[in-house]
Motif scaffolding. Sequence first.
Motif, PDB file in Angstrom:
ATOM      1  N   GLY A 368      16.862  96.826  84.153  1.00 63.27           N
ATOM      2  CA  GLY A 368      18.016  97.301  84.904  1.00 63.27           C
ATOM      3  C   GLY A 368      19.282  97.358  84.081  1.00 63.27           C
ATOM      4  N   LEU A 369      19.160  97.705  82.794  1.00 58.85           N
ATOM      5  CA  LEU A 369      20.312  97.750  81.887  1.00 58.85           C
ATOM      6  C   LEU A 369      20.516  99.196  81.439  1.00 58.85           C
ATOM      7  N   ARG A 370      21.387  99.921  82.154  1.00 54.90           N
ATOM      8  CA  ARG A 370      21.652 101.324  81.834  1.00 54.90           C
ATOM      9  C   ARG A 370      22.944 101.416  81.026  1.00 54.90           C
ATOM     10  N   THR A 371      22.863 101.156  79.726  1.00 55.43           N
ATOM     11  CA  THR A 371      24.020 101.139  78.851  1.00 55.43           C
ATOM     12  C   THR A 371      24.212 102.494  78.174  1.00 55.43           C
ATOM     13  N   ASP A 372      25.426 102.691  77.596  1.00 57.25           N
ATOM     14  CA  ASP A 372      25.691 103.929  76.860  1.00 57.25           C
ATOM     15  C   ASP A 372      24.711 104.094  75.707  1.00 57.25           C
ATOM     16  N   ALA A 373      24.422 102.986  75.021  1.00 49.58           N
ATOM     17  CA  ALA A 373      23.489 103.060  73.892  1.00 49.58           C
ATOM     18  C   ALA A 373      22.103 103.479  74.361  1.00 49.58           C
ATOM     19  N   ALA A 374      21.629 102.885  75.454  1.00 47.51           N
ATOM     20  CA  ALA A 374      20.282 103.193  75.951  1.00 47.51           C
ATOM     21  C   ALA A 374      20.168 104.653  76.366  1.00 47.51           C
ATOM     22  N   THR A 375      21.200 105.188  77.028  1.00 45.63           N
ATOM     23  CA  THR A 375      21.120 106.576  77.480  1.00 45.63           C
ATOM     24  C   THR A 375      21.069 107.546  76.315  1.00 45.63           C
ATOM     25  N   ARG A 376      21.617 107.155  75.170  1.00 45.73           N
ATOM     26  CA  ARG A 376      21.536 108.035  74.003  1.00 45.73           C
ATOM     27  C   ARG A 376      20.211 107.864  73.274  1.00 45.73           C
ATOM     28  N   PHE A 377      19.785 106.628  73.079  1.00 37.92           N
ATOM     29  CA  PHE A 377      18.516 106.411  72.386  1.00 37.92           C
ATOM     30  C   PHE A 377      17.346 107.038  73.145  1.00 37.92           C
ATOM     31  N   GLU A 378      17.375 106.978  74.476  1.00 35.00           N
ATOM     32  CA  GLU A 378      16.237 107.487  75.240  1.00 35.00           C
ATOM     33  C   GLU A 378      16.141 109.006  75.185  1.00 35.00           C
ATOM     34  N   LYS A 379      17.212 109.683  74.796  1.00 32.97           N
ATOM     35  CA  LYS A 379      17.173 111.134  74.629  1.00 32.97           C
ATOM     36  C   LYS A 379      16.933 111.527  73.180  1.00 32.97           C
ATOM     37  N   GLY A 380      16.978 110.534  72.284  1.00 36.45           N
ATOM     38  CA  GLY A 380      16.776 110.797  70.871  1.00 36.45           C
ATOM     39  C   GLY A 380      18.097 110.955  70.151  1.00 36.45           C
ATOM     40  N   VAL A 381      18.271 110.263  69.045  1.00 30.39           N
ATOM     41  CA  VAL A 381      19.492 110.378  68.251  1.00 30.39           C
ATOM     42  C   VAL A 381      19.163 111.024  66.904  1.00 30.39           C
ATOM     43  N   ASP A 382      20.198 111.467  66.229  1.00 30.09           N
ATOM     44  CA  ASP A 382      20.065 112.120  64.926  1.00 30.09           C
ATOM     45  C   ASP A 382      19.747 111.066  63.867  1.00 30.09           C
ATOM     46  N   ILE A 383      18.505 111.064  63.389  1.00 34.75           N
ATOM     47  CA  ILE A 383      18.086 110.029  62.453  1.00 34.75           C
ATOM     48  C   ILE A 383      18.806 110.138  61.112  1.00 34.75           C
ATOM     49  N   SER A 384      19.313 111.333  60.797  1.00 39.31           N
ATOM     50  CA  SER A 384      20.035 111.511  59.532  1.00 39.31           C
ATOM     51  C   SER A 384      21.478 111.036  59.623  1.00 39.31           C
ATOM     52  N   ASN A 385      21.914 110.658  60.810  1.00 38.06           N
ATOM     53  CA  ASN A 385      23.313 110.295  61.053  1.00 38.06           C
ATOM     54  C   ASN A 385      23.559 108.794  60.977  1.00 38.06           C
ATOM     55  N   ALA A 386      22.498 108.001  60.828  1.00 40.02           N
ATOM     56  CA  ALA A 386      22.619 106.546  60.955  1.00 40.02           C
ATOM     57  C   ALA A 386      23.549 105.947  59.898  1.00 40.02           C
TER      58      ALA A 386
END
Length: 809
Positions: A368-386
Amino acid sequence: MTISYNWLCEYLPVKPTPEELSTILTRIGLEVESLEKFEAVKGSLAGLVIGEVLTAEKHPNADKLKLTTVNTGNGEPLHIVCGAPNVAAGQKVVVAPIGTTIYPLGGEPLTMKKAKIRGEESQGMICAEDEIGLGNSHAGIMVLDASLQPGTPAADVFKPAQDWTYEIGLTPNRMDAMSHIGVAKDVCAFLNNLEHTHKYQVQLPEIKALPAAAAQLPISVTLENTDACPRYAGISITGVTVAPSPEWLKNYLQTIGVRPINNIVDITNFVLHETGQPLHAFDAAAIKGNAVVVKNLPQNTPFVTLDEKERKLDATDLIICNGAGEAMCIAGVFGGLHSGVSDSTQNVFLESAVFAPGGIRTTSFRHGLRTDAATRFEKGVDISNAVFALQRAAALICELAGGKAASDITDVYPTPKVKTQVETTYAYIHKLSGSNYAPEKIKNILRSLGFDIIAATAESLRVAVPFSKPDISLPADLVEEVMRIDGLDNIEIPSHVTISPSLSAHPDEEGIREKVANYLAGNGFNEIFTNSITNSKYYTPEVLEHAVKMMNSLTVELDIMRPSMLETGLESISYNLNRKNEDLFFFEFGKTYQVLEKGYAENNHLVLYLTGKRTTETWMQKTSPVDFYDLKGFVLNVLKQLGYQQFQWVEATDASLQPAWEIKVKNQVVATLGGVTTQKLKQFDIRQPVWYATFNWDKILGLLQKSDNFYKEIPRFPAVRRDLALVLDKQVRFAAVEAAARAVKSQLLQDINLFDVFESEKLGANKKSYAVSFTFLDTQKTLTDKEIDGVMDKLVKTFETQLQAEIRR
């Protein structure tokens, strides 16, 4: 998704007006749902000026009030009655003249008017900070720097932040636009296409060299689960001072609705919304063994998160641990209570990682933890941007918190990702879009969006997809990008539309469904739609063995895909009964699901539910409860609506129905009907009978004739009816009589009907009498008694031999 206008313009080479930018965003598929002005201080101090108190004397009619004269740099001094205990001559203050509206904290707006206070005229107000929204203090008026000039607008002195915020209706596939830089890239692509150029480029922030710490603090990184964490980067920064953030950083975060906390946390949030890359800052003192290990912990391992709640970890949850194997953070979701940055933190370890979307979503919902980070990771982030995001945040921490780099950047990237390549043709783009784009326009749009042109010919194009667009894998996706940036409104609508009529398949499934639905609705039924996901507690262990279980259920009650339509319908009936809606005729088209030896099965059904009274009671007629025969009539009529005439009735065994019958067509079960058992009704607290029928809709459609013509010409020759009374054993059902009659296989026999049942001791023990009518017809000629008698003799002989029937003469 909330975007700040001022923040977005930091990355744009040009600065369109807020309204122009709103139009551009909507045209490129980032629909602006709202555009609102943001003010850090309500009213932005409009109308307030700096004044100089010339005199301050005691009010003649009030002990706590003073009469002041104030120079506001605009002609004659103002006479103002002031109740502040600290007002004195010579002070520079904030004045609200007549006509100015102020916005007190926690109060209603107030417009200054000329007033008399205890008999003395007052021409405005000398303000305290809470009265104009600049702070919480009401101890007295604000006393300002003596060097300020009277008449200076207060807004010029305090410079309250103003901005515009866009609320964007972002579709789930657009993770590339979940940041200000991502949106800026789309805007630049639009501008490049508009001017047929490639000069507009996103202005990325400059990454300054990090100051080096005197002593190094290297922290190693180990990835034990590279599937769940394909890349992990980090850096140690020492000597930080945790304090409030500068105003510019607070203002940017507040503009998009993020609450400032402290400079370290605010920087990670700022970079998240700037680049789209979530970050996490650990207190380096909590990283035992100076090692970070990314792994899974045993089932039900306890872990206390930042909200001070203890959670039981699942074995599939990815965890960031220290060298001692202790959990510090639920990867990509939420930090731990004892490893986060606090006011006493001096050294931090900054994390920038990439986590698998599926695992993050599952963990996020599980806890039950709907954080800003989770909502982005679950859609996929730019791996080249890390690494870029890590460098950006580290530079800001060194600049705003006084930190120094105590290690090089650690970048664990075991299997570098390869860009997806997509090939298409210009002809396909034209066919799908309806617009004949020039090849150079297509290539310019794709380059502006970050695509690499791998190969291009006169007919085709192959591109490498940027890592920021993981949703793009098909040629159709490229067409969407081109159409979006060029503008859907630029596609010409042809003056002539040419269509080719096509033959629809028979049977027309939608037409048949509509026909049945109309029949049921016309007979008093209401259509319902129930959830395909239901509660496993309704079913026996035998049923659950083949049920499709939810891997990531939204609630404990919704944990399986329904193996039967009955239970979800009974939920709806129970809901209505509890609200005194007791006479219910429901129908529903829906699906059931089950696990097979290989794969899954998804079956379509039509179901009927009947309970309560059959009609509304009136002065003309009494009413009675619905029964099995009402249900049977509707079931047969539905089948007849579809053109079925010949049925086989078979008594069935069903754990949820008693009695239970099956109807067969061509030896295939097309419907099951009966009364819901008392035990099943108790599960839903239903205390009145419920009658239920389910049609195997897939089989019904499969058995339909390949024509919609179910009509027949009215016979020119008369039908003949003969009646027969049969004395049978009580246990013999009419279905057996009908089956025996059909076994005679006479073309003349059109219909069989039971019109009376008689029981009496005179018939004999355990006997009953069926009065049955038989209808005969020959479509070619008038029947003779001899022909009819021949068939009747065969029927009588069959009844006597197969059913041991006695014919009443």
